[in-house]
Design an enzyme around this catalytic site. Structure first.
Site, PDB file in Angstrom:
ATOM      1  N   ASP A   1     -12.777 -31.270  34.379  1.00  0.00           N
ATOM      2  CA  ASP A   1     -12.346 -32.390  34.687  1.00  0.00           C
ATOM      3  C   ASP A   1     -11.883 -33.187  33.617  1.00  0.00           C
ATOM      4  O   ASP A   1     -12.329 -33.304  32.605  1.00  0.00           O
ATOM      5  CB  ASP A   1     -13.728 -33.400  35.247  1.00  0.00           C
ATOM      6  CG  ASP A   1     -14.565 -32.872  36.216  1.00  0.00           C
ATOM      7  OD1 ASP A   1     -13.994 -31.911  37.105  1.00  0.00           O
ATOM      8  OD2 ASP A   1     -15.950 -32.842  36.464  1.00  0.00           O
TER       9      ASP A   1
ATOM     10  N   ASP B   1     -20.299 -30.998  47.903  1.00  0.00           N
ATOM     11  CA  ASP B   1     -21.022 -31.479  46.904  1.00  0.00           C
ATOM     12  C   ASP B   1     -22.604 -31.270  47.818  1.00  0.00           C
ATOM     13  O   ASP B   1     -22.932 -31.825  48.812  1.00  0.00           O
ATOM     14  CB  ASP B   1     -20.918 -32.770  46.468  1.00  0.00           C
ATOM     15  CG  ASP B   1     -19.632 -32.975  45.487  1.00  0.00           C
ATOM     16  OD1 ASP B   1     -19.111 -31.643  45.083  1.00  0.00           O
ATOM     17  OD2 ASP B   1     -18.955 -33.692  45.251  1.00  0.00           O
TER      18      ASP B   1
END
Lengths: 199, 289
Positions: B169, B50
């Site tokens: 997600d 990330d």
């Protein structure tokens, strides 16, 4: 040494140049006939669709130039397929450097779970027969992304195995080609590019 | 050396043993080509980085973000250790930050000799085009695809399905697997499995499924849901969320039928070294590069 990467309407040409830079050399990306003809090594990469790419090569006269090159030429992925005689992808006549034909992978019934198309990821190459390979590369993993493949034939220089056996590499005279992406295949791929540059 | 996948039924296992026996002795009696269906692609190990303002970060359940270093350096180290692919997710929200990310992708492309996917903030074709031109091999879209599913069709049409990873997600709300957006914070109307199928039909080349219930827990991947998805779809599935130890990867490739296993913190904090993980998986009979 002058290395040229043939510029045409295909994706990811830059990544081949990046791989060469990592090896300490660099190439010119160009579609200029004179520069291509006078280079020491020519790389013909590409990700894309066969018929639109062939149409572009014809428009630029590259369809006549490439088969007449005398220096070592390395086709990569779509480059390999376009160097064959014909591709099933939109029924496209190709450059005809290799007599092998390009077909689409058809998953076997009931085996779709293990045989997804495109063939994408790391798979091994065997039965190596070409001076861009050396014995240490037999059975090593390289990175593939393709839905079409060149059948195994007289000029097969490496065998890949996915759904059926296919040409993971081809070699005839000064023409070399890999279905996999040496520029994305870690140290194994770097070794293959190095071997090509040493020809 | 070809290693068979041991996670399948007894009959298949027996056949594989037979095929390997002949293959290793170079005397395959059933004709060439037949054995092809029994040898599979290597299962992929994918560290995920990330990125915020050019630096690698990892959130625990997407909160409490901690910085863990330079993405190019970290990526190159993972590639050298045997990572099969890398994912870089830009979690920077600002416009300036996005420009920085494109520059970063150029640096990554120069350095890395394995394929990599980039994602975060791609909501139109030109965003994807900028990242592909910068050298990304694939792009990953998440919330923007939920808001505008046609984006999947457009990207697939313009760049090819193999460039398009649809990240999902999802979270289990009272037995219904619900797609969430904005880093798992906002539930949507979409149901996980029907959305995954729709993404495939629209031209996704791969699904990256993160279970928000498993993410950050280190209790293993959502294998039941992953296996169900694998039975439904024809495209590869990257499993994400829940990796805590090496057996979790064994389970995700066998029970979960995943094509790739993605993790972040366990690699960043050196809880599992990639070479050890790959050796362990190989020992367990899983096909690994």
């Amino acid at each position: 040494m002058k290395i040229v990467i043939i510029k045409y309407n295909a994706g990811n040409i830059e990544s081949v140049n990046n791989a060469l830079i990592r090896l300490g050399v660099s190439a010119e990306i160009t579609g200029d006939h004179k520069k291509i003809r006078t280079a020491d090594k020519v790389i013909f990469p590409g990700v894309g669709e066969a018929s639109t790419t062939m149409a572009y090569l014809k428009k630029e006269g590259l369809d006549l130039l490439i088969p007449e090159l005398k220096q070592p030429v390395l086709g990569i992925c779509l480059g390999l397929q376009l160097m064959c005689s014909h591709s099933e992808e939109n029924d496209t006549p190709c450059l005809g450097i290799f007599e092998e034909k390009v077909k689409r992978f058809i998953p076997e019934l009931g085996m779709e779970f293990v045989t997804k198309v495109p063939h994408m990821g790391w798979n091994n190459i065997t039965n190596l027969k070409s001076d861009i390979f050396d014995p240490s590369l037999e059975g090593q993993y390289v990175y593939f992304v393709h839905s079409y493949y060149a059948a195994v034939g007289e000029h097969t220089a490496a065998i890949g195995n996915y759904i059926n056996l296919f040409s993971a590499a081809l070699h005839k005279d000064n023409f070399y080609a890999t279905q996999f992406h040496p520029e994305k295949s870690g140290p194994v791929g770097a070794r293959i590019l190095e071997n090509f540059l040493k020809l | 050396m070809i290693s068979p996948n041991w996670g399948r039924n007894e009959e298949t296992r027996a056949l594989i043993v037979l095929v390997v026996f002949f293959k290793e002795r170079n005397s395959f009696p059933f004709g060439e080509g037949w054995e092809g269906a029994f040898f599979m692609l290597a299962k992929r190990i994918i560290p995920c980085l990330d990125i915020k303002d050019g630096q690698t970060v990892k959130g625990i359940n997407f909160l409490n973000i901690k910085s863990v270093g330079d993405p190019v350096e970290l990526g190159a180290m993972y590639a050298e250790q045997g990572a099969d692919e890398l994912v870089f997710l830009d979690i920077t929200a600002t416009h300036e930050g996005r420009k920085t990310f494109v520059q970063l992708v150029k640096r990554i492309a120069r350095e890395l000799n394995i394929p990599f996917t980039v994602g975060g903030g791609i909501s139109e074709l030109k965003d994807a085009d900028a990242l592909l031109s910068a050298g990304a091999d694939k792009i990953s879209i998440n919330s923007s695809a939920v808001r505008n599913p046609k984006l999947i069709d457009d990207l697939a049409l313009n760049f090819g399905t193999q460039f398009v990873v649809v990240a999902i997600d999802a979270k289990n709300y009272d037995g219904r697997w619900t797609v969430t957006v904005n880093g798992g914070r906002i539930p949507t109307e979409k149901e996980l499995f029907s959305w995954a199928k729709e993404a495939e039909n629209r031209g996704a080349g791969e699904i990256l499924f993160t279970s928000m219930d498993h993410d950050g827990t280190k209790n293993g991947f959502a294998n039941k849901e992953l296996a169900h998805m694998a039975d439904m779809l024809k495209i590869p599935i990257i499993a994400s969320g829940g990796a805590g130890n090496m057996d979790h990867f064994v389970d995700v490739f066998t029970e979960g039928k995943a094509d790739a296993g993605l993790a972040a913190s366990i690699f960043h904090y050196k809880e599992i070294a990639i070479p050890d993980l790959k050796n362990y998986l190989r020992m367990k009979g899983i096909t690994i590069r």
